[in-house]
Design an enzyme around this catalytic site. Structure first.
Site, PDB file in Angstrom:
ATOM      1  CE  LYS A  52      -3.736  -2.468   2.167  1.00  0.00           C
ATOM      2  NZ  LYS A  52      -4.270  -3.037   3.402  1.00  0.00           N
ATOM      3  CD  GLN A  96      -3.637  -5.013   6.416  1.00  0.00           C
ATOM      4  OE1 GLN A  96      -3.715  -4.011   5.736  1.00  0.00           O
ATOM      5  NE2 GLN A  96      -4.022  -6.195   5.960  1.00  0.00           N
ATOM      6  CG  ASP A 119      -9.882  -1.106   4.431  1.00  0.00           C
ATOM      7  OD1 ASP A 119      -9.594  -1.530   3.298  1.00  0.00           O
ATOM      8  OD2 ASP A 119      -9.176  -1.273   5.431  1.00  0.00           O
TER       9      ASP A 119
HETATM   10  N1  GUN Z   1      -6.826  -7.675   5.744  1.00  0.00           N
HETATM   11  C1  GUN Z   1      -7.077  -8.427   4.636  1.00  0.00           C
HETATM   12  N2  GUN Z   1      -7.652  -7.663   3.674  1.00  0.00           N
HETATM   13  C2  GUN Z   1      -7.772  -6.427   4.189  1.00  0.00           C
HETATM   14  C3  GUN Z   1      -8.281  -5.197   3.669  1.00  0.00           C
HETATM   15  O1  GUN Z   1      -8.765  -5.084   2.544  1.00  0.00           O
HETATM   16  N3  GUN Z   1      -8.213  -4.127   4.528  1.00  0.00           N
HETATM   17  C4  GUN Z   1      -7.706  -4.212   5.770  1.00  0.00           C
HETATM   18  N4  GUN Z   1      -7.707  -3.125   6.537  1.00  0.00           N
HETATM   19  N5  GUN Z   1      -7.230  -5.335   6.282  1.00  0.00           N
HETATM   20  C5  GUN Z   1      -7.264  -6.435   5.482  1.00  0.00           C
END
Ligand code: GUN
Length: 291
Positions: A52, A96, A119
């Site tokens: 990211k 996350q 998200d």
């Molecule tokens: N863990 C696995 N996929 C994701 C996601 O799309 N966003 C976040 N914040 N955590 C994750």
């Protein structure tokens, strides 16, 4: 069989975002800013968060990473979320997942300002999505519908089978595919661990989205000729023939099913890169709503 190249599509979309960011900056705006909060040292999460951050640089966004150890308390994390909510310089942020077991994930998600929830996990955004209102779409489902759209894969009126009902993938993609929208208008069946005779559903499916976290689960005898398979699984399995002794595979047995599919996403290089791209698209949307 046609490969849906998520890596290439992600690159194309990132280039489109970079052009738009450059234009916005030339008009005197600051850069969009995405922040990520990582609690603990889960190896997969670290890789996601690193991707990211790197993707932000590629499109000209500012990014920050708040990295806390696994003993961080729920109250401390709530304080971090409150600070990010209040920070005028942050357009969007993600926490996350998964979080350490002692932290109530729902409580953290509910604390995120929905206007910064890139998200799309907050019920405010999730509810808007379900009702077809403009909102931040969850990153992986957004990536999947973008792939279907850009590859001109017909979804309307098709039989779509979603395997897995997580809040992050299965449930939201089942809603998006059935919504009165384009892509959408599909007849969707959501299958999960309690579904009986799974193959009866998958064999009839024009489009299968599989997000079970079970390596090589979907086999050729479970699908029909010409099916579209979107594989969300990322599983590391042992493989003595590789230097590292392991490799990444999806939830679909690619070598077994590829020839039978009209379209298929590879793992790695399919859905994964599109997830990060969706987050960037959401952050740009958050930024533009603000300026
Ligand atoms: N863990 C696995 N996929 C994701 C996601 O799309 N966003 C976040 N914040 N955590 C994750």
């Amino acid at each position: 069989m046609k490969l849906i190249d998520g890596r290439l599509l992600a690159k194309t979309i990132k280039e489109e975002i970079a052009v738009e960011v450059a234009q916005l900056i030339s008009e005197g705006n600051r850069r969009p800013h995405l922040a990520a909060v990582l609690v603990g040292a889960d190896p997969a999460s670290r890789v996601y968060v690193r991707n990211k951050t790197r993707s932000c640089e590629q499109v000209g966004f500012d990014s920050s990473l708040i990295n806390k150890d696994e003993h961080t308390t729920e109250e401390e994390l709530l304080k971090i979320v409150a600070d990010l909510n209040a920070d005028e310089g942050i357009d969007g942020f993600i926490v996350q997942l998964p979080l350490p077991k002692h932290i109530d994930t729902d409580r953290i998600i509910l604390a995120i300002d929905p206007s910064k929830d890139v998200d799309g996990f907050h019920p405010n955004n999730f509810g808007k999505m379900a009702q077809g209102m403009p909102s931040f779409l969850p990153a992986t489902p957004f990536g999947i519908v973008t792939m279907l759209d850009r590859y001109n894969i017909d979804v309307a009126g098709k039989n779509c089978v979603v395997l897995g009902r997580s809040n992050i993938v299965g449930t939201p993609i089942s809603i998006l595919l059935s919504r009165k929208a384009d892509p959408g208008n599909a007849t969707v069946t959501l299958c999960h661990s309690r579904t009986k005779h799974l193959e009866e559903y998958t064999k009839k499916a024009d489009i299968i989205v599989i997000a079970l976290g079970r390596p090589n689960f979907l086999k050729a005898d479970m699908i029909k000729e010409g099916a579209v398979v979107i594989d969300v699984g990322i599983n590391r399995i042992e493989d003595a023939s590789t230097k590292s002794g392991s490799k990444l595979v999806g939830d679909a047995d690619f070598n077994d099913i590829a020839e039978k599919c009209s379209y298929i996403t590879p793992v790695p290089g399919g859905v994964g890169p599109m997830t990060v791209t969706s987050l960037l698209m959401n952050t740009l949307q958050a930024f533009k709503a603000k300026i």
